[in-house]
Scaffold this motif. Structure first.
Motif, PDB file in Angstrom:
ATOM      1  N   GLU A   3       0.810  -1.224   0.000  1.00  0.00           N
ATOM      2  CA  GLU A   3       0.000   0.000   0.000  1.00  0.00           C
ATOM      3  C   GLU A   3       0.845   1.277   0.000  1.00  0.00           C
ATOM      4  N   HIS A   4       2.171   1.127   0.039  1.00  0.00           N
ATOM      5  CA  HIS A   4       3.034   2.304   0.112  1.00  0.00           C
ATOM      6  C   HIS A   4       4.182   2.186  -0.884  1.00  0.00           C
ATOM      7  N   ASP A   5       4.784   3.330  -1.195  1.00  0.00           N
ATOM      8  CA  ASP A   5       5.924   3.356  -2.113  1.00  0.00           C
ATOM      9  C   ASP A   5       7.207   2.870  -1.458  1.00  0.00           C
ATOM     10  N   ILE A   6       7.353   3.178  -0.177  1.00  0.00           N
ATOM     11  CA  ILE A   6       8.561   2.875   0.586  1.00  0.00           C
ATOM     12  C   ILE A   6       8.161   2.154   1.870  1.00  0.00           C
ATOM     13  N   SER A   7       8.972   1.177   2.286  1.00  0.00           N
ATOM     14  CA  SER A   7       8.780   0.589   3.616  1.00  0.00           C
ATOM     15  C   SER A   7      10.080   0.736   4.398  1.00  0.00           C
ATOM     16  N   ILE A   8       9.939   0.973   5.687  1.00  0.00           N
ATOM     17  CA  ILE A   8      11.105   1.162   6.558  1.00  0.00           C
ATOM     18  C   ILE A   8      10.898   0.385   7.848  1.00  0.00           C
ATOM     19  N   GLY A   9      11.940  -0.312   8.279  1.00  0.00           N
ATOM     20  CA  GLY A   9      11.903  -1.028   9.544  1.00  0.00           C
ATOM     21  C   GLY A   9      12.696  -0.268  10.591  1.00  0.00           C
ATOM     22  N   PRO A  10      12.049   0.346  11.564  1.00  0.00           N
ATOM     23  CA  PRO A  10      12.751   1.197  12.542  1.00  0.00           C
ATOM     24  C   PRO A  10      13.575   0.403  13.555  1.00  0.00           C
ATOM     25  N   MET A  28       7.808  -4.065  11.008  1.00  0.00           N
ATOM     26  CA  MET A  28       7.948  -4.255  12.455  1.00  0.00           C
ATOM     27  C   MET A  28       9.302  -3.720  12.918  1.00  0.00           C
ATOM     28  N   PRO A  29       9.358  -3.087  14.087  1.00  0.00           N
ATOM     29  CA  PRO A  29      10.651  -2.633  14.602  1.00  0.00           C
ATOM     30  C   PRO A  29      11.551  -3.803  15.004  1.00  0.00           C
ATOM     31  N   CYS A  30      12.842  -3.599  14.890  1.00  0.00           N
ATOM     32  CA  CYS A  30      13.817  -4.626  15.279  1.00  0.00           C
ATOM     33  C   CYS A  30      15.141  -3.933  15.539  1.00  0.00           C
ATOM     34  N   ASP A  31      15.850  -4.343  16.552  1.00  0.00           N
ATOM     35  CA  ASP A  31      17.137  -3.723  16.851  1.00  0.00           C
ATOM     36  C   ASP A  31      18.288  -4.550  16.293  1.00  0.00           C
ATOM     37  N   ASP A  32      19.350  -3.865  15.898  1.00  0.00           N
ATOM     38  CA  ASP A  32      20.544  -4.544  15.412  1.00  0.00           C
ATOM     39  C   ASP A  32      21.575  -4.621  16.541  1.00  0.00           C
ATOM     40  N   VAL A  33      22.711  -5.207  16.227  1.00  0.00           N
ATOM     41  CA  VAL A  33      23.768  -5.402  17.230  1.00  0.00           C
ATOM     42  C   VAL A  33      25.011  -4.673  16.752  1.00  0.00           C
ATOM     43  N   ASP A  34      25.271  -3.503  17.327  1.00  0.00           N
ATOM     44  CA  ASP A  34      26.406  -2.673  16.932  1.00  0.00           C
ATOM     45  C   ASP A  34      27.421  -2.471  18.050  1.00  0.00           C
ATOM     46  N   THR A  35      26.944  -2.350  19.279  1.00  0.00           N
ATOM     47  CA  THR A  35      27.789  -1.933  20.395  1.00  0.00           C
ATOM     48  C   THR A  35      27.908  -3.038  21.441  1.00  0.00           C
ATOM     49  N   PRO A  36      28.869  -2.910  22.368  1.00  0.00           N
ATOM     50  CA  PRO A  36      28.959  -3.893  23.453  1.00  0.00           C
ATOM     51  C   PRO A  36      27.669  -4.021  24.260  1.00  0.00           C
ATOM     52  N   ASP A  37      26.953  -2.914  24.468  1.00  0.00           N
ATOM     53  CA  ASP A  37      25.669  -3.000  25.177  1.00  0.00           C
ATOM     54  C   ASP A  37      24.658  -3.826  24.379  1.00  0.00           C
TER      55      ASP A  37
END
Length: 215
Positions: A125-132, A180-189
């Motif tokens: 339904e949209h031109d662009i999709s983004i996962g925050p 759907m939102p999802c977090d990545d793994v970049d830092t030691p935390d």
């Protein structure tokens, strides 16, 4: 609708990949963790009704990626910055006739099939999709209407990239839907949080256990 998913990655090598984790991991462990991430991602990609492409940072040893990925299209990343590299990868795939394309990074051991499918669903339904992601960035971007301006934003790697990208899309007259939102793994935390939440059956969990990370 002809669909494709692009995995945007480096070739995992000690001292080159996942370097933000070097304060707590050895270079060899950073590369090993990246391989584990890729093996988990391949299992997700295989569940999609979409053709797989791998957009890799140019590397003389890039063909080693074939040891993990199933048959796929391979695209060397080209461009002066991250935005241009992502745009060119998506354009290359869309030029092949794919009408709905999503691109993800690789630092995503918490991502599931549902996350990926939500990116495609938003494109219905949209031109662009983004996962925050919770840090103000995004882990997934999808397109069915190609537009370079979406990637001409400042702040890649910062807390405003999602906001800036949405604004750029709307300024270009494009509609934006969200995966759907999802977090990545970049830092030691991030890594520490991962050790407490990772799927115990995953390649990532097995690697963390093997190396005694988070034990």
């Amino acid at each position: 609708m002809k669909k494709a998913v692009i995995c945007f990655t480096r070739v995992p090598k000690p001292g080159v990949t996942k370097t933000r984790l070097l304060p707590v991991l050895k270079p060899e462990q950073c590369a090993g963790l990246h391989w584990a991430f890729l093996r988990d991602l391949v299992e997700l990609y295989n569940q999609l009704d979409a053709h797989l492409f791998v957009a890799y940072t140019p590397d003389a040893d890039w063909e080693i990626l074939k040891s993990v990925f199933p048959p796929a299209g391979y695209i060397p990343q080209k461009g002066k910055d991250l935005g241009e590299k992502m745009y060119r990868a998506i354009k290359k795939v869309m030029d092949l006739g794919y009408e709905s394309v999503i691109l993800t990074g690789t630092d995503l051991p918490m991502m599931t099939k549902d996350h990926l499918e939500s990116g495609f669903t938003a494109l219905e339904e949209h031109d662009i999709s983004i996962g925050p992601t919770s840090d103000g960035g995004y882990y997934l971007i999808g397109m069915k209407t190609l537009n370079r301006d979406v990637f001409r934003v400042e702040g890649y790697g910062g807390s405003s990239v999602l906001e800036n990208t949405v604004a750029a899309a709307k300024n270009a007259g494009l509609t934006v839907g969200f995966a759907m939102p999802c977090d990545d793994v970049d830092t030691p935390d991030d890594l520490w949080n991962l050790t407490k939440t990772v799927n115990p059956e995953s390649h990532t969990a097995q690697y963390l256990k093997q190396e005694g990370i988070g034990a």
